[in-house]
Scaffold this motif. Sequence first.
Motif, PDB file in Angstrom:
ATOM      1  N   LEU A 205      12.032  -1.898  -5.621  1.00 41.39           N
ATOM      2  CA  LEU A 205      10.930  -2.071  -4.689  1.00 41.39           C
ATOM      3  C   LEU A 205      10.059  -0.820  -4.730  1.00 41.39           C
ATOM      4  N   TRP A 206       8.773  -0.994  -4.607  1.00 37.25           N
ATOM      5  CA  TRP A 206       7.841   0.133  -4.485  1.00 37.25           C
ATOM      6  C   TRP A 206       7.759   0.515  -3.018  1.00 37.25           C
ATOM      7  N   PHE A 207       7.507   1.749  -2.710  1.00 39.54           N
ATOM      8  CA  PHE A 207       7.496   2.160  -1.309  1.00 39.54           C
ATOM      9  C   PHE A 207       6.422   1.423  -0.508  1.00 39.54           C
ATOM     10  N   THR A 208       5.293   1.147  -1.158  1.00 38.32           N
ATOM     11  CA  THR A 208       4.230   0.420  -0.451  1.00 38.32           C
ATOM     12  C   THR A 208       4.711  -0.971  -0.048  1.00 38.32           C
TER      13      THR A 208
ATOM     14  N   ARG B   2      -5.355  -8.500 -14.280  1.00 34.70           N
ATOM     15  CA  ARG B   2      -4.822  -7.568 -15.274  1.00 34.70           C
ATOM     16  C   ARG B   2      -3.298  -7.547 -15.179  1.00 34.70           C
ATOM     17  N   ALA B   3      -2.809  -7.546 -13.954  1.00 34.96           N
ATOM     18  CA  ALA B   3      -1.355  -7.576 -13.784  1.00 34.96           C
ATOM     19  C   ALA B   3      -0.798  -8.899 -14.307  1.00 34.96           C
ATOM     20  N   PHE B   4      -1.522  -9.953 -14.017  1.00 35.73           N
ATOM     21  CA  PHE B   4      -1.109 -11.278 -14.470  1.00 35.73           C
ATOM     22  C   PHE B   4      -1.014 -11.313 -16.001  1.00 35.73           C
TER      23      PHE B   4
ATOM     24  N   ALA C 157       0.269  -4.502  -8.269  1.00 41.15           N
ATOM     25  CA  ALA C 157       1.041  -4.514  -9.509  1.00 41.15           C
ATOM     26  C   ALA C 157       2.546  -4.583  -9.247  1.00 41.15           C
ATOM     27  N   PRO C 158       3.103  -3.786  -8.337  1.00 42.48           N
ATOM     28  CA  PRO C 158       4.537  -3.923  -8.071  1.00 42.48           C
ATOM     29  C   PRO C 158       4.901  -5.302  -7.534  1.00 42.48           C
TER      30      PRO C 158
END
Lengths: 307, 394, 371
Positions: A257-260, A139-141, A247-248
Amino acid sequence: MKQLKLAYTTLLAKHGMGAALFVAISVSLWVVLFITLPQLSMLDYSFRFNLPADQLGTDADHYTLDQYRSFFFNNDGSVNTLDIMILVRTLIAALIVTVIDVLICYPIAYILAHGAKGVAARLMVIGLIIPYWINEILRAFAFRVLFGSTGVVNTWGMQMGLWDAPVDFIRADVALYCGLAYAYILLMVFPMYNAIEALDHTQVEAARDMGAPLWRVHWRVVLPMAKPGIVSGATMVFMLTAGALAAPQILGGPSSLWFTQLIYQWFNESSNWPRGSAYAVVLLVTCITFVLLMMRVFKVSVGEIGK
Amino acid sequence: MNRHTLFGGAYALAFFSFLFGPLVIMATTAFNSSRFPRVAPWECFTTGWFGELFGNARLMEGLMNSVIIGVGVVALAVPIGLAGALALSELPPKLRSMLYTVLILPILIPGVVLGISTIVLWGQITRGTGAGFLYNGYFLTIVGQITFVSAYAMLVFIARLQRFDATQTEAALDLGATPGQAFRKILLPFMAPAIGSAAFITLLASFENYNTTVFTVLSESTFTTALASKVRHGTDPSLSALAVIIITLTLVGALTNEAYQRRKEAESGGRASRSPLYANPVTRALTHPGIVFAILVTVIGGITYAGSQYDSSVCEAAVLQEKLDRQEELRAEQRARIEAQEAEQGVTVPKPDSAFGGAFGGVGTPAAPAAPKPESPSAFGGAFGGITAPEVDE
Amino acid sequence: MPDQTPDRIPDRSVLLDHVSIRFGNFTAVDNANLKINSGEFFSFLGPSGCGKTTMLRCISGFSEPTEGKVLIGGKDMAGVGPNKRPTALIFQHLALFPLMSVAENIAFPLEVRGVSKKARRKKADELLDMIALPGIGDKKVSELSGGQKQRVAIARALAVEPDILLLDEPLSALDLKLRQHMRTELRAIQKQVGVTFIYITHDQGEALTMSDRVAVMSRGVIEQVGEPDHIYNRPRSAFVASFVGENNALQGVIKGQSGDLAALETPMGTYEARVGGGRKYKAGDEALLFVRPEQLIPGATENAFHATLTRQEFEGATNHVFAKAGDTELRISMVNAGLAGSLPGQGESLSLGFQPMNGTILPVGHMASDS
Ligand SMILES: Nc1ncnc2c1ncn2[C@@H]1O[C@H](COP(=O)(O)OP(=O)(O)OP(=O)(O)O)[C@@H](O)[C@H]1O
Ligand SMILES: [Mg+2]
């Protein structure tokens, strides 16, 4: 404890020894070994130094606040704005995605509950579910294909003359926000739908009869009914968005950047588990506090979630 | 009122376009021979990406691992979820909502946190007991996933249990059954359909999971983590081909299920004899779920066979020649400019693979925010996307 | 009713020995003390919420009494689970197993006792014959009509070969015609198998037509136990008098009592009537007079009310006539005399008398309409 024992004896009387033991053992395992102990052990880890294996258990292995300190402060004592900002940005982004989802899902939930009938309603439910059978990564792709510099959006945009050089939607985080909003639509629609469906449709009609404009009917009649569903859905969407990693990684622009991702780096690139644990604890505590705060504001209890 | 219906219809249309548009476009790119997944410019119709997909050893190995892990997770999460639902049904209200909160929490906790806490705990256990065999990707992934997947199963069971009439159990006891017999012969059969759907949902959740698995799987990889590292490295349409396969399977499943549900509803509602669809023996047979399934499988099999016979090499060679010509042209014109640009940006060097699959290869690290990403070619890269930045996967 | 069962037949009696059942502070059954005889058709009659189901669940073993003992066949049942008692319960909503066929439902008690499949099927077919539904063994429960489900539930309960069959308002979900038909049927089945039936209902018609004896309950208390005509003609409390059948009630003060008869002074006059429950009253005691609508005879002048006719309700065989005497509205039932007869007109004055033996004087207490 007494009540637990009572529940066990009820089970025993009702379903027999085998079932009662099965329930007691499985639930204890789940609660203790799978849910509680890992979190405690992560918490414990976050208060330790990152030591090589041969130094574990020696004098050097004692509790410390170092890992948390390094989240808040740089080595030189200045405030670690980089990491803190990443956390804040993640939370704000998650909030934005949640709000987007609430806005786009509310009309669909309402249409599904009170507009669509028969075949149309069925098709809509199937249509809502099918995209979620497709792998999260794919889905992200899909959004990367859509928003890439030669993607459909850019091609059409340029063909229609809206812009003349490819826009880098990925760097602008448009792809990421779209992808995240897309990813959790289902989790938002269904709790909302369940709540709205309980509303007697004649109430809406009665309000309309009395001449109330549509927006007021929604504001005064439908929304209050939908509230628990909205909060339940919003909680899940918020938590999952804030905790998203795939997703990030796939859609995130290079500058945001996402925290994860930060946590991921500490674990997998720097091999600093205690630091990673501390960051994970920070994420967990912040998210939960945030959600509890929201629940307090909207006066909804945790028990409503997942219904 | 009509205006509102119109608005509602238009909104629903827009909404579902958003839902399906990206999937349709992605699926379409699977048949374009362009090395970069895109619809325009359309080069040649090809089925070659499917072959490329199945030839990807890492993905196929991940698939095997995912199956093993999925089976393990289903086998454990379904009973645990059932136990949770049963426990909740017997607790007094206050304790029930407490336990419910605890059990539902793993769904809300970020998957990353679950993954980390799992490897940390089992790392400690392993060090404490010396039971090194526990510290492997399969076991840890199963354990990590069970934590939250069981909660999905539990939600399914709670919904089913709420419709259980407790007097059924009492009736069985009254008729002389032992509690154990009543459980096995009355409650479990009642739960059977829910066990099926819980198994399905947990399998799907296990298969799909990335956030937890990427930590717990250690040096192994599952289908999803392999997929993710492939996407991050750069993309090619074989992923679209995968999407086509999954979408097709989903549609077949959904249609068969729909045929099954409709028929069941019609039969239990007594509508079966009245509905013309079910009255006519031919249409009745045609709408049988088994037949629906068989027809779909046949059609898809046919298409697959036809597709596998299709040869797009002539067209592709022509396109390639055309591109090379044009590239030569452009190169002659703009060589100087390209060189200048490359010198200014730094060289696009693909990062070497670390044990964890070059985690940030595709995204770039914050330290180097300007690092160009392979999938966003430079200003004029549109035409050359496939050639100037070829995506190599191991 | 004399016990006609020969000695070798097992003792199928139930004894409730000072049974009380409490939920926290709430007393659902208050000191029930009675014996249900072997082979009897015994009913508990009472309004909704009076504790009937609670009583039944206690007999069948789903709950233990808070105080007192339950004895079945002379044996104390304390600590004996529902699956070990010689009882079978027919639930308010039947609780047939929807995932099993009719035959499997009926044979379930045998299945859990390890009887072979063939023997089970044979027994199920026998029972299906008995309830006059041969050949439906392979149907699904959902394919049965309400009355058929009812009978299948009975057959399933009888497959246990219980000594006591407990029925919790089994007919309440059926329509009127079917309900009346099933009454006869139930009674016939009971006669045929000789099992003690304990039947629960809030429908007095059901209780009075089917039962050998009836216990009337109110607010957890057993108000009266007796044969149906006794319950109707000789109520022992204001509740029973007002709950079973229609009744006119008047409050007054006792003027005197001689033997079975007493005189009660009311605002409308002084009336003579039988004393209910053989009680003794002093002059000046407060009491209630009950006279049934069909016992009021228009035109009789002895022991009579002077009333003005206010309205009538026509109901086929009977006419319900309402008349005002002082502040009290009296209800009178008159047999429809057909076209040859004539009815009093509205606003007409009328004298309504009754035989002293047909009136009942009872102590003041709560009435059916209060609960
Ligand atoms: N488990 C329980 N806990 C608390 N109160 C109970 C419980 N079971 C029954 N009661 C109460 O006991 C009273 C009697 O209930 P019961 O079910 O015996 O009534 P009933 O006579 O069968 O009524 P109905 O005709 O409506 O079935 C009711 O007030 C009910 O609320
Ligand atoms: Mg009841």
